[in-house]
Design a protein around this motif. Structure first.
Motif, PDB file in Angstrom:
ATOM      1  N   LEU A 176     -31.918  32.450 128.714  1.00 58.87           N
ATOM      2  CA  LEU A 176     -32.656  33.662 129.080  1.00 58.87           C
ATOM      3  C   LEU A 176     -31.713  34.794 129.456  1.00 58.87           C
ATOM      4  O   LEU A 176     -31.970  35.954 129.136  1.00 58.87           O
ATOM      5  CB  LEU A 176     -33.644  33.358 130.210  1.00 58.87           C
ATOM      6  CG  LEU A 176     -34.849  32.515 129.754  1.00 58.87           C
ATOM      7  CD1 LEU A 176     -35.585  31.937 130.943  1.00 58.87           C
ATOM      8  CD2 LEU A 176     -35.778  33.342 128.880  1.00 58.87           C
ATOM      9  N   GLU A 177     -30.610  34.468 130.112  1.00 62.08           N
ATOM     10  CA  GLU A 177     -29.621  35.499 130.443  1.00 62.08           C
ATOM     11  C   GLU A 177     -28.999  36.083 129.180  1.00 62.08           C
ATOM     12  O   GLU A 177     -28.788  37.290 129.089  1.00 62.08           O
ATOM     13  CB  GLU A 177     -28.561  34.927 131.382  1.00 62.08           C
ATOM     14  CG  GLU A 177     -29.100  34.669 132.775  1.00 62.08           C
ATOM     15  CD  GLU A 177     -28.181  33.843 133.655  1.00 62.08           C
ATOM     16  OE1 GLU A 177     -27.032  33.560 133.246  1.00 62.08           O
ATOM     17  OE2 GLU A 177     -28.619  33.470 134.757  1.00 62.08           O
ATOM     18  N   LEU A 178     -28.721  35.234 128.185  1.00 60.05           N
ATOM     19  CA  LEU A 178     -28.199  35.731 126.906  1.00 60.05           C
ATOM     20  C   LEU A 178     -29.194  36.668 126.233  1.00 60.05           C
ATOM     21  O   LEU A 178     -28.810  37.600 125.535  1.00 60.05           O
ATOM     22  CB  LEU A 178     -27.882  34.563 125.962  1.00 60.05           C
ATOM     23  CG  LEU A 178     -26.604  33.794 126.250  1.00 60.05           C
ATOM     24  CD1 LEU A 178     -26.546  32.543 125.389  1.00 60.05           C
ATOM     25  CD2 LEU A 178     -25.386  34.674 125.999  1.00 60.05           C
ATOM     26  N   ALA A 179     -30.485  36.424 126.453  1.00 61.57           N
ATOM     27  CA  ALA A 179     -31.528  37.284 125.889  1.00 61.57           C
ATOM     28  C   ALA A 179     -31.728  38.561 126.711  1.00 61.57           C
ATOM     29  O   ALA A 179     -32.496  39.440 126.319  1.00 61.57           O
ATOM     30  CB  ALA A 179     -32.845  36.513 125.790  1.00 61.57           C
ATOM     31  N   GLY A 180     -31.041  38.657 127.866  1.00 60.16           N
ATOM     32  CA  GLY A 180     -31.104  39.863 128.682  1.00 60.16           C
ATOM     33  C   GLY A 180     -32.066  39.822 129.854  1.00 60.16           C
ATOM     34  O   GLY A 180     -32.449  40.866 130.387  1.00 60.16           O
ATOM     35  N   TYR A 181     -32.441  38.611 130.293  1.00 58.07           N
ATOM     36  CA  TYR A 181     -33.411  38.469 131.386  1.00 58.07           C
ATOM     37  C   TYR A 181     -32.802  37.779 132.596  1.00 58.07           C
ATOM     38  O   TYR A 181     -32.002  36.852 132.453  1.00 58.07           O
ATOM     39  CB  TYR A 181     -34.627  37.644 130.918  1.00 58.07           C
ATOM     40  CG  TYR A 181     -35.423  38.347 129.861  1.00 58.07           C
ATOM     41  CD1 TYR A 181     -36.519  39.132 130.194  1.00 58.07           C
ATOM     42  CD2 TYR A 181     -35.077  38.247 128.519  1.00 58.07           C
ATOM     43  CE1 TYR A 181     -37.234  39.789 129.224  1.00 58.07           C
ATOM     44  CE2 TYR A 181     -35.785  38.906 127.536  1.00 58.07           C
ATOM     45  CZ  TYR A 181     -36.869  39.692 127.899  1.00 58.07           C
ATOM     46  OH  TYR A 181     -37.573  40.346 126.940  1.00 58.07           O
ATOM     47  N   GLN A 182     -33.233  38.203 133.766  1.00 63.70           N
ATOM     48  CA  GLN A 182     -32.900  37.522 135.007  1.00 63.70           C
ATOM     49  C   GLN A 182     -34.015  36.535 135.274  1.00 63.70           C
ATOM     50  O   GLN A 182     -35.208  36.888 135.228  1.00 63.70           O
ATOM     51  CB  GLN A 182     -32.792  38.512 136.157  1.00 63.70           C
ATOM     52  CG  GLN A 182     -32.490  37.858 137.485  1.00 63.70           C
ATOM     53  CD  GLN A 182     -32.382  38.880 138.612  1.00 63.70           C
ATOM     54  OE1 GLN A 182     -32.406  40.075 138.404  1.00 63.70           O
ATOM     55  NE2 GLN A 182     -32.270  38.373 139.821  1.00 63.70           N
ATOM     56  N   VAL A 183     -33.683  35.280 135.568  1.00 62.29           N
ATOM     57  CA  VAL A 183     -34.685  34.245 135.788  1.00 62.29           C
ATOM     58  C   VAL A 183     -35.228  34.325 137.209  1.00 62.29           C
ATOM     59  O   VAL A 183     -34.462  34.458 138.161  1.00 62.29           O
ATOM     60  CB  VAL A 183     -34.083  32.848 135.519  1.00 62.29           C
ATOM     61  CG1 VAL A 183     -35.098  31.744 135.828  1.00 62.29           C
ATOM     62  CG2 VAL A 183     -33.600  32.755 134.082  1.00 62.29           C
ATOM     63  N   VAL A 184     -36.554  34.245 137.325  1.00 64.70           N
ATOM     64  CA  VAL A 184     -37.228  34.260 138.625  1.00 64.70           C
ATOM     65  C   VAL A 184     -38.072  32.992 138.704  1.00 64.70           C
ATOM     66  O   VAL A 184     -38.864  32.703 137.810  1.00 64.70           O
ATOM     67  CB  VAL A 184     -38.144  35.498 138.775  1.00 64.70           C
ATOM     68  CG1 VAL A 184     -38.897  35.455 140.090  1.00 64.70           C
ATOM     69  CG2 VAL A 184     -37.348  36.783 138.632  1.00 64.70           C
ATOM     70  N   ARG A 185     -37.871  32.239 139.772  1.00 59.86           N
ATOM     71  CA  ARG A 185     -38.687  31.050 140.026  1.00 59.86           C
ATOM     72  C   ARG A 185     -39.357  31.228 141.379  1.00 59.86           C
ATOM     73  O   ARG A 185     -38.685  31.462 142.366  1.00 59.86           O
ATOM     74  CB  ARG A 185     -37.835  29.791 139.986  1.00 59.86           C
ATOM     75  CG  ARG A 185     -37.339  29.477 138.583  1.00 59.86           C
ATOM     76  CD  ARG A 185     -36.710  28.088 138.506  1.00 59.86           C
ATOM     77  NE  ARG A 185     -36.465  27.709 137.147  1.00 59.86           N
ATOM     78  CZ  ARG A 185     -35.393  28.068 136.438  1.00 59.86           C
ATOM     79  NH1 ARG A 185     -34.471  28.839 136.995  1.00 59.86           N
ATOM     80  NH2 ARG A 185     -35.249  27.685 135.185  1.00 59.86           N
ATOM     81  N   GLU A 186     -40.663  31.134 141.392  1.00 60.87           N
ATOM     82  CA  GLU A 186     -41.411  31.356 142.643  1.00 60.87           C
ATOM     83  C   GLU A 186     -41.866  30.074 143.260  1.00 60.87           C
ATOM     84  O   GLU A 186     -41.942  29.059 142.672  1.00 60.87           O
ATOM     85  CB  GLU A 186     -42.606  32.272 142.370  1.00 60.87           C
ATOM     86  CG  GLU A 186     -42.144  33.612 141.862  1.00 60.87           C
ATOM     87  CD  GLU A 186     -43.291  34.530 141.506  1.00 60.87           C
ATOM     88  OE1 GLU A 186     -44.424  34.059 141.301  1.00 60.87           O
ATOM     89  OE2 GLU A 186     -43.063  35.726 141.431  1.00 60.87           O
TER      90      GLU A 186
END
Length: 90
Positions: free
Chosen positions: A80-90
């Protein structure tokens, strides 16, 4: 920064443990994705895979999206980081 928020949906039927994410901005026109990692087997290398998903957690297609990659030690977060996103886990 764009975010990928893990949902509580349970997804199965993939080549490895899979997780469903809602995206703050679409990836190739998709607001939801499924990401999984799979171990190497035979001639198949280990990889992390991102595919388009519906809000209900089902895959739309098995076509790999940007961020998918082959590596001896793949991770969902790295894809996901390679795709440009910061991962959020709630």
């Amino acid at each position: 920064m764009k975010t990928a928020t893990q949902t509580s949906l349970s997804v199965g039927g993939f080549a490895g443990p899979a997780q469903h994410f809602a995206l703050s901005e679409p990836l190739c026109g998709n607001s939801h994705v499924i990401v999984w990692t799979q171990d190497a087997f035979g001639q198949q290398a280990a990889e992390a895979v991102i595919v388009a998903a519906r809000p209900d957690g089902s895959a739309i297609t098995m076509t790999r999206l940007p961020g998918s990659y082959v590596h001896p030690d793949p991770s969902v977060d790295a894809a996901l980081e390679l795709a440009g996103y910061q991962v959020v886990r709630e």
